[in-house]
Design a protein around this motif. Structure first.
Motif, PDB file in Angstrom:
ATOM      1  N   ASN A  10      -3.707  13.055  -4.964  1.00 49.62           N
ATOM      2  CA  ASN A  10      -2.196  13.343  -4.989  1.00 49.62           C
ATOM      3  C   ASN A  10      -1.646  12.518  -3.890  1.00 49.62           C
ATOM      4  OD1 ASN A  10      -2.311  15.181  -7.114  1.00 49.62           O
ATOM      5  ND2 ASN A  10      -2.534  16.929  -5.604  1.00 49.62           N
ATOM      6  N   HIS A  11      -2.226  12.471  -2.559  1.00 50.82           N
ATOM      7  CA  HIS A  11      -1.733  11.574  -1.523  1.00 50.82           C
ATOM      8  C   HIS A  11      -1.815  10.167  -1.959  1.00 50.82           C
ATOM      9  CE1 HIS A  11      -1.159  14.733   1.540  1.00 50.82           C
ATOM     10  NE2 HIS A  11      -2.462  15.235   1.318  1.00 50.82           N
ATOM     11  N   LEU A  12      -2.860   9.808  -2.497  1.00 46.17           N
ATOM     12  CA  LEU A  12      -2.922   8.339  -2.874  1.00 46.17           C
ATOM     13  C   LEU A  12      -1.678   8.085  -3.867  1.00 46.17           C
ATOM     14  CD1 LEU A  12      -6.657   7.667  -3.081  1.00 46.17           C
ATOM     15  CD2 LEU A  12      -5.046   6.992  -1.203  1.00 46.17           C
ATOM     16  N   PHE A  13      -1.742   8.900  -4.842  1.00 45.44           N
ATOM     17  CA  PHE A  13      -0.520   8.658  -6.058  1.00 45.44           C
ATOM     18  C   PHE A  13       0.778   8.747  -5.196  1.00 45.44           C
ATOM     19  CE2 PHE A  13      -3.824   9.627  -9.186  1.00 45.44           C
ATOM     20  CZ  PHE A  13      -3.591   8.145  -9.763  1.00 45.44           C
ATOM     21  N   ALA A  14       0.912   9.640  -4.287  1.00 41.97           N
ATOM     22  CA  ALA A  14       2.488   9.563  -3.523  1.00 41.97           C
ATOM     23  C   ALA A  14       2.569   8.430  -2.894  1.00 41.97           C
ATOM     24  CB  ALA A  14       2.487  11.060  -2.634  1.00 41.97           C
ATOM     25  N   THR A  15       1.581   7.936  -2.192  1.00 40.73           N
ATOM     26  CA  THR A  15       1.837   6.774  -1.550  1.00 40.73           C
ATOM     27  C   THR A  15       2.194   5.225  -2.567  1.00 40.73           C
ATOM     28  OG1 THR A  15       0.183   7.306   0.068  1.00 40.73           O
ATOM     29  CG2 THR A  15       0.464   4.920  -0.178  1.00 40.73           C
ATOM     30  N   LEU A  16       1.324   5.378  -3.509  1.00 39.58           N
ATOM     31  CA  LEU A  16       1.827   4.537  -4.823  1.00 39.58           C
ATOM     32  C   LEU A  16       3.111   4.465  -5.243  1.00 39.58           C
ATOM     33  CD1 LEU A  16       0.753   2.290  -6.276  1.00 39.58           C
ATOM     34  CD2 LEU A  16      -0.136   3.903  -8.094  1.00 39.58           C
ATOM     35  N   GLU A  17       3.795   5.849  -5.400  1.00 39.40           N
ATOM     36  CA  GLU A  17       4.833   5.878  -5.691  1.00 39.40           C
ATOM     37  C   GLU A  17       5.838   5.715  -4.471  1.00 39.40           C
ATOM     38  OE1 GLU A  17       5.086  10.167  -6.882  1.00 39.40           O
ATOM     39  OE2 GLU A  17       3.833   9.571  -8.507  1.00 39.40           O
ATOM     40  N   ALA A  18       5.499   5.805  -3.249  1.00 40.63           N
ATOM     41  CA  ALA A  18       6.517   5.427  -2.365  1.00 40.63           C
ATOM     42  C   ALA A  18       6.630   3.892  -2.276  1.00 40.63           C
ATOM     43  CB  ALA A  18       5.987   6.242  -1.090  1.00 40.63           C
ATOM     44  N   LEU A  19       5.578   3.381  -2.606  1.00 44.58           N
ATOM     45  CA  LEU A  19       5.357   1.813  -2.456  1.00 44.58           C
ATOM     46  C   LEU A  19       6.382   1.263  -3.450  1.00 44.58           C
ATOM     47  CD1 LEU A  19       1.659   0.985  -1.708  1.00 44.58           C
ATOM     48  CD2 LEU A  19       3.771   0.339  -0.083  1.00 44.58           C
ATOM     49  N   GLN A  20       6.369   2.014  -4.539  1.00 43.68           N
ATOM     50  CA  GLN A  20       7.183   1.535  -5.640  1.00 43.68           C
ATOM     51  C   GLN A  20       8.873   1.934  -5.577  1.00 43.68           C
ATOM     52  OE1 GLN A  20       4.817   2.968  -8.855  1.00 43.68           O
ATOM     53  NE2 GLN A  20       3.741   0.976  -8.828  1.00 43.68           N
ATOM     54  N   ASP A  21       9.262   2.834  -4.636  1.00 48.67           N
ATOM     55  CA  ASP A  21      10.330   3.158  -4.555  1.00 48.67           C
ATOM     56  C   ASP A  21      11.453   1.951  -4.167  1.00 48.67           C
ATOM     57  OD1 ASP A  21      12.913   4.471  -3.723  1.00 48.67           O
ATOM     58  OD2 ASP A  21      12.077   6.159  -2.692  1.00 48.67           O
ATOM     59  N   ASP A  22      12.402   1.551  -4.962  1.00 44.17           N
ATOM     60  CA  ASP A  22      13.333   0.606  -4.721  1.00 44.17           C
ATOM     61  C   ASP A  22      14.425   0.970  -3.569  1.00 44.17           C
ATOM     62  OD1 ASP A  22      12.224  -0.853  -6.805  1.00 44.17           O
ATOM     63  OD2 ASP A  22      13.606  -0.241  -8.249  1.00 44.17           O
ATOM     64  N   GLU A  23      14.579   1.945  -3.435  1.00 38.76           N
ATOM     65  CA  GLU A  23      15.568   2.461  -2.315  1.00 38.76           C
ATOM     66  C   GLU A  23      15.078   2.616  -1.022  1.00 38.76           C
ATOM     67  OE1 GLU A  23      17.885   5.900  -3.622  1.00 38.76           O
ATOM     68  OE2 GLU A  23      18.153   5.177  -5.605  1.00 38.76           O
ATOM     69  N   LYS A  24      13.842   3.134  -0.795  1.00 40.01           N
ATOM     70  CA  LYS A  24      13.405   3.202   0.315  1.00 40.01           C
ATOM     71  C   LYS A  24      11.683   3.080   0.120  1.00 40.01           C
ATOM     72  CE  LYS A  24      13.304   6.419   4.423  1.00 40.01           C
ATOM     73  NZ  LYS A  24      13.756   7.743   5.062  1.00 40.01           N
ATOM     74  N   PRO A  25      11.127   1.931   0.078  1.00 43.84           N
ATOM     75  CA  PRO A  25       9.915   1.754  -0.078  1.00 43.84           C
ATOM     76  C   PRO A  25       9.048   2.176   1.242  1.00 43.84           C
ATOM     77  CG  PRO A  25      10.835  -0.377   0.248  1.00 43.84           C
ATOM     78  CD  PRO A  25      12.062   0.720   0.068  1.00 43.84           C
ATOM     79  N   MET A  26       7.865   2.576   1.029  1.00 41.35           N
ATOM     80  CA  MET A  26       7.036   2.799   2.191  1.00 41.35           C
ATOM     81  C   MET A  26       6.573   1.635   2.946  1.00 41.35           C
ATOM     82  SD  MET A  26       3.269   4.671   2.425  1.00 41.35           S
ATOM     83  CE  MET A  26       3.768   6.394   2.161  1.00 41.35           C
ATOM     84  N   ASP A  27       6.714   1.735   4.102  1.00 37.59           N
ATOM     85  CA  ASP A  27       6.240   0.619   5.020  1.00 37.59           C
ATOM     86  C   ASP A  27       4.803   0.051   4.597  1.00 37.59           C
ATOM     87  OD1 ASP A  27       6.525  -1.076   7.538  1.00 37.59           O
ATOM     88  OD2 ASP A  27       4.691   0.133   7.910  1.00 37.59           O
ATOM     89  N   ILE A  28       4.437  -1.220   4.424  1.00 38.03           N
ATOM     90  CA  ILE A  28       3.280  -1.605   3.977  1.00 38.03           C
ATOM     91  C   ILE A  28       2.027  -1.062   5.015  1.00 38.03           C
ATOM     92  CG2 ILE A  28       1.680  -3.581   3.537  1.00 38.03           C
ATOM     93  CD1 ILE A  28       3.920  -3.144   1.351  1.00 38.03           C
TER      94      ILE A  28
END
Length: 78
Positions: A10-28
């Motif tokens: 679940n954490h890994l998929f949440a990270t993947l989703e956060a990376l794909q967020d156009d408005e506020k992507p997760m820091d690499i």
């Protein structure tokens, strides 16, 4: 925080989703840190499975699902 394989997924998929967020992507760098820690956890789970195979035990820590929730381990190698 829970400490089971399902939670790691679940954490890994949440990270993947956060990376794909156009408005506020997760820091690499943060995503890389999550990935690195996750790989370490996965490696320890692999080691646990190997230990169970070698010793003939059928259950280990609660990180992996109970025996009824996962496929049977193959017989120990000789």
């Amino acid at each position: 925080m829970k400490n089971r394989i399902e939670d790691l997924r679940n954490h890994l998929f949440a990270t993947l989703e956060a990376l794909q967020d156009d408005e506020k992507p997760m820091d690499i760098a943060r995503a890389k840190a999550v990935s690195d820690v996750s790989q370490t956890i996965i490696n320890t789970a692999k080691l646990e499975i190997k230990y169970l195979e070698v010793t003939g035990q059928k259950s280990g820590t609660d990180f992996l699902p109970p025996e009824g929730g996962r496929p049977q381990l193959p017989p120990a190698r000789k």
